[in-house]
Design a protein around this motif. Sequence first.
Motif, PDB file in Angstrom:
ATOM      1  N   LEU A   1       0.818  -1.209   0.000  1.00 41.75           N
ATOM      2  CA  LEU A   1       0.000   0.000   0.000  1.00 41.75           C
ATOM      3  C   LEU A   1       0.850   1.257   0.000  1.00 41.75           C
ATOM      4  N   GLY A   2       2.021   1.189   0.661  1.00 41.99           N
ATOM      5  CA  GLY A   2       2.927   2.321   0.642  1.00 41.99           C
ATOM      6  C   GLY A   2       2.429   3.460   1.499  1.00 41.99           C
ATOM      7  N   PRO A   3       3.047   4.621   1.337  1.00 44.43           N
ATOM      8  CA  PRO A   3       2.714   5.787   2.158  1.00 44.43           C
ATOM      9  C   PRO A   3       1.326   6.327   1.886  1.00 44.43           C
ATOM     10  N   TRP A   4       0.735   5.978   0.717  1.00 44.01           N
ATOM     11  CA  TRP A   4      -0.616   6.491   0.392  1.00 44.01           C
ATOM     12  C   TRP A   4      -1.626   6.105   1.466  1.00 44.01           C
ATOM     13  N   ALA A   5      -1.602   4.811   1.875  1.00 41.56           N
ATOM     14  CA  ALA A   5      -2.581   4.344   2.860  1.00 41.56           C
ATOM     15  C   ALA A   5      -2.373   4.996   4.211  1.00 41.56           C
ATOM     16  N   LEU A   6      -1.111   5.239   4.573  1.00 44.25           N
ATOM     17  CA  LEU A   6      -0.830   5.824   5.881  1.00 44.25           C
ATOM     18  C   LEU A   6      -1.223   7.293   5.947  1.00 44.25           C
ATOM     19  N   ALA A   7      -1.107   7.998   4.812  1.00 43.59           N
ATOM     20  CA  ALA A   7      -1.323   9.452   4.820  1.00 43.59           C
ATOM     21  C   ALA A   7      -2.740   9.846   4.396  1.00 43.59           C
ATOM     22  N   GLN A   8      -3.591   8.887   4.093  1.00 44.82           N
ATOM     23  CA  GLN A   8      -4.938   9.192   3.596  1.00 44.82           C
ATOM     24  C   GLN A   8      -5.747   9.941   4.654  1.00 44.82           C
ATOM     25  N   LYS A   9      -6.448  10.999   4.232  1.00 43.91           N
ATOM     26  CA  LYS A   9      -7.223  11.832   5.151  1.00 43.91           C
ATOM     27  C   LYS A   9      -8.674  11.945   4.691  1.00 43.91           C
ATOM     28  N   ASP A  10      -9.557  12.232   5.656  1.00 46.36           N
ATOM     29  CA  ASP A  10     -10.965  12.504   5.366  1.00 46.36           C
ATOM     30  C   ASP A  10     -11.164  13.998   5.160  1.00 46.36           C
ATOM     31  N   TYR A  11     -11.977  14.342   4.142  1.00 43.38           N
ATOM     32  CA  TYR A  11     -12.283  15.742   3.839  1.00 43.38           C
ATOM     33  C   TYR A  11     -13.799  15.927   3.773  1.00 43.38           C
ATOM     34  N   ASN A  12     -14.276  17.058   4.273  1.00 45.72           N
ATOM     35  CA  ASN A  12     -15.693  17.411   4.226  1.00 45.72           C
ATOM     36  C   ASN A  12     -15.822  18.889   3.890  1.00 45.72           C
ATOM     37  N   LYS A  13     -16.778  19.192   3.040  1.00 46.39           N
ATOM     38  CA  LYS A  13     -17.091  20.574   2.704  1.00 46.39           C
ATOM     39  C   LYS A  13     -18.600  20.706   2.606  1.00 46.39           C
ATOM     40  N   VAL A  14     -19.168  21.702   3.269  1.00 46.40           N
ATOM     41  CA  VAL A  14     -20.623  21.885   3.308  1.00 46.40           C
ATOM     42  C   VAL A  14     -21.003  23.155   2.538  1.00 46.40           C
ATOM     43  N   PHE A  15     -22.076  23.024   1.733  1.00 45.92           N
ATOM     44  CA  PHE A  15     -22.622  24.148   0.972  1.00 45.92           C
ATOM     45  C   PHE A  15     -24.074  24.329   1.402  1.00 45.92           C
ATOM     46  N   GLU A  16     -24.482  25.545   1.740  1.00 43.03           N
ATOM     47  CA  GLU A  16     -25.842  25.809   2.216  1.00 43.03           C
ATOM     48  C   GLU A  16     -26.376  27.088   1.586  1.00 43.03           C
ATOM     49  N   LYS A  17     -27.708  27.082   1.329  1.00 40.69           N
ATOM     50  CA  LYS A  17     -28.336  28.297   0.805  1.00 40.69           C
ATOM     51  C   LYS A  17     -29.853  28.175   0.966  1.00 40.69           C
ATOM     52  N   SER A  18     -30.544  29.322   1.100  1.00 42.76           N
ATOM     53  CA  SER A  18     -32.002  29.357   1.266  1.00 42.76           C
ATOM     54  C   SER A  18     -32.611  30.320   0.249  1.00 42.76           C
ATOM     55  N   PHE A  19     -33.904  30.072  -0.068  1.00 46.41           N
ATOM     56  CA  PHE A  19     -34.614  30.876  -1.060  1.00 46.41           C
ATOM     57  C   PHE A  19     -36.054  31.085  -0.595  1.00 46.41           C
ATOM     58  N   SER A  20     -36.626  32.210  -0.988  1.00 45.72           N
ATOM     59  CA  SER A  20     -38.022  32.532  -0.647  1.00 45.72           C
ATOM     60  C   SER A  20     -38.852  32.663  -1.919  1.00 45.72           C
ATOM     61  N   GLY A  21     -40.187  32.488  -1.742  1.00 46.52           N
ATOM     62  CA  GLY A  21     -41.121  32.709  -2.840  1.00 46.52           C
ATOM     63  C   GLY A  21     -41.067  31.653  -3.923  1.00 46.52           C
ATOM     64  N   ILE A  22     -40.656  30.435  -3.595  1.00 43.83           N
ATOM     65  CA  ILE A  22     -40.492  29.366  -4.584  1.00 43.83           C
ATOM     66  C   ILE A  22     -41.719  28.451  -4.587  1.00 43.83           C
TER      67      ILE A  22
ATOM     68  N   ARG B   1     -28.751  21.815   1.935  1.00 39.14           N
ATOM     69  CA  ARG B   1     -27.478  21.587   2.615  1.00 39.14           C
ATOM     70  C   ARG B   1     -26.803  20.421   1.906  1.00 39.14           C
ATOM     71  N   VAL B   2     -25.667  20.696   1.282  1.00 37.40           N
ATOM     72  CA  VAL B   2     -24.942  19.686   0.511  1.00 37.40           C
ATOM     73  C   VAL B   2     -23.588  19.470   1.155  1.00 37.40           C
ATOM     74  N   GLU B   3     -23.302  18.215   1.477  1.00 33.31           N
ATOM     75  CA  GLU B   3     -22.027  17.873   2.092  1.00 33.31           C
ATOM     76  C   GLU B   3     -21.199  17.035   1.119  1.00 33.31           C
ATOM     77  N   LEU B   4     -20.053  17.565   0.728  1.00 33.01           N
ATOM     78  CA  LEU B   4     -19.094  16.853  -0.113  1.00 33.01           C
ATOM     79  C   LEU B   4     -18.069  16.177   0.798  1.00 33.01           C
ATOM     80  N   SER B   5     -17.935  14.873   0.711  1.00 34.47           N
ATOM     81  CA  SER B   5     -16.994  14.140   1.543  1.00 34.47           C
ATOM     82  C   SER B   5     -16.197  13.168   0.677  1.00 34.47           C
ATOM     83  N   PHE B   6     -14.934  12.957   1.057  1.00 31.10           N
ATOM     84  CA  PHE B   6     -14.059  12.038   0.305  1.00 31.10           C
ATOM     85  C   PHE B   6     -12.789  11.788   1.108  1.00 31.10           C
ATOM     86  N   LYS B   7     -11.988  10.873   0.609  1.00 39.36           N
ATOM     87  CA  LYS B   7     -10.668  10.604   1.167  1.00 39.36           C
ATOM     88  C   LYS B   7      -9.618  10.954   0.127  1.00 39.36           C
TER      89      LYS B   7
END
Length: 439
Positions: A22-43, A68-74
């Motif tokens: 597996l090498g260093p890739w498996a040891l250094a792998q990290k979790d990432y999360n990014k959240v996107f949010e927005k609201s609208f009226s009169g729809i 609310r959209v959550e982007l997650s990956f390694k």
Amino acid sequence: MRKKITKEVFNIGVVLTALLFLGPWALAQKDYNKVFEKSFSGIKDVKVSHRRGAIEVLPSTNGQISYRVELSFKANEEVDAQSLINHFEMDADQVGSRLDIQSDLNIKRWNSRNGNVRIEFSDGDKIKDIKEVKVKMQLYVPSLESLSLQNKYDDIIIEKPLDAHLSVNLYSGRIKVAQLSKNLNLEMKYSKGSVGDFKNGDFKIYDCDLQFGNGGQLTVESKYSDIELGMLQSLNADTYDDEYRIGQISGNLTIEDKYSEFEIAGAGNTRLDIYDSDIELERAKALQVKSKYSSFRLGTVEDLDFELSYDDEVKVKELGSLSSMESKYTNYEIRQLHKSIKMGSHDDDLRVEAISKTFSGFSLEGKYTSVDLTIDPAVVFRVDSYTKYGKFNFPDDRFEATFYKEKNSELELKGAVKGAGESSPLVKINGHDCQISIK
């Protein structure tokens, strides 16, 4: 003791070997999360296009549309992780009371080999060693005029009652919808799931396994699917190699089908155009049929009318009247008949176990057909018969002939059962090499 040490050395060796591969890739792998949010009226109308994650629809508590959209990956490298985040887009365009929402990772190519992932984006940028990419969307909605959801390879979940016309386009995913107060449009492939009650529906389904609650007027096009429906007001179905289980249909039922199986609790006026199908129908009003190589297991039917029957198997528990004017190689088994039979027949087999006192007549224009009728002894009827070859057996001990002519293999017979008058039911036969028994 030696065996224990050997086992421990072996386990350590397996771990070290895995780390070397597996090498260093498996040891250094990290979790990432990014959240996107927005609201609208009169729809009032919302359209969502999404991929690589579930869409979950939830009730709005403030009358606004929100996502609310959550982007997650390694990822192994920070630069690759940031590149993936930067290429992700959430587009939300509002025009008046209409809102279009689209999530897009802008991926042009996705290659995975031996666990190594390489991604090329639409602008030519490339990254590697990205795994478990998920884009989960939560959509908060109030009462709407319409909601349209499109997704691939993941779920569409609506666990609370929804007040909106709902359109779903789902490919290789799972659907779960609690209950709709308005109409439902579905376009689905390779998917599974369940939907509660809905108003009216228009479904296009391919290779799916789906369960539905009760509905109003429904139109369906389906292939290779397993579908369960509750009670409906009407159904118009164009089907191919499906399995259906359907509750009571209060109004009209129309089916055009090949190779499918149907279990139906009941229907009003029904029209079937089928080929090599199996129909189990407990109750129907008027049933019009065009069929080949099909089987029918029918409960109570008021009027059964075959426009065409070819090599079918027909079993009916209780029948008002039968009309089958173009019939070949079909077997008819009727447990109880109340009114009449009219047949244009070629090499059929007709058996009626009991004909009731309300019998109103029998007419046969046939060749090579076998007929066995058992008529209630209280019924008096008239006979007008011409047969060539074959046999005609009738209750001659209580029959009075007014015309009898037998020559070579031809027999002409007119008469009536004792007590019959001009208004009594008529048994009219024109048969060639038929085997006819009336008792």
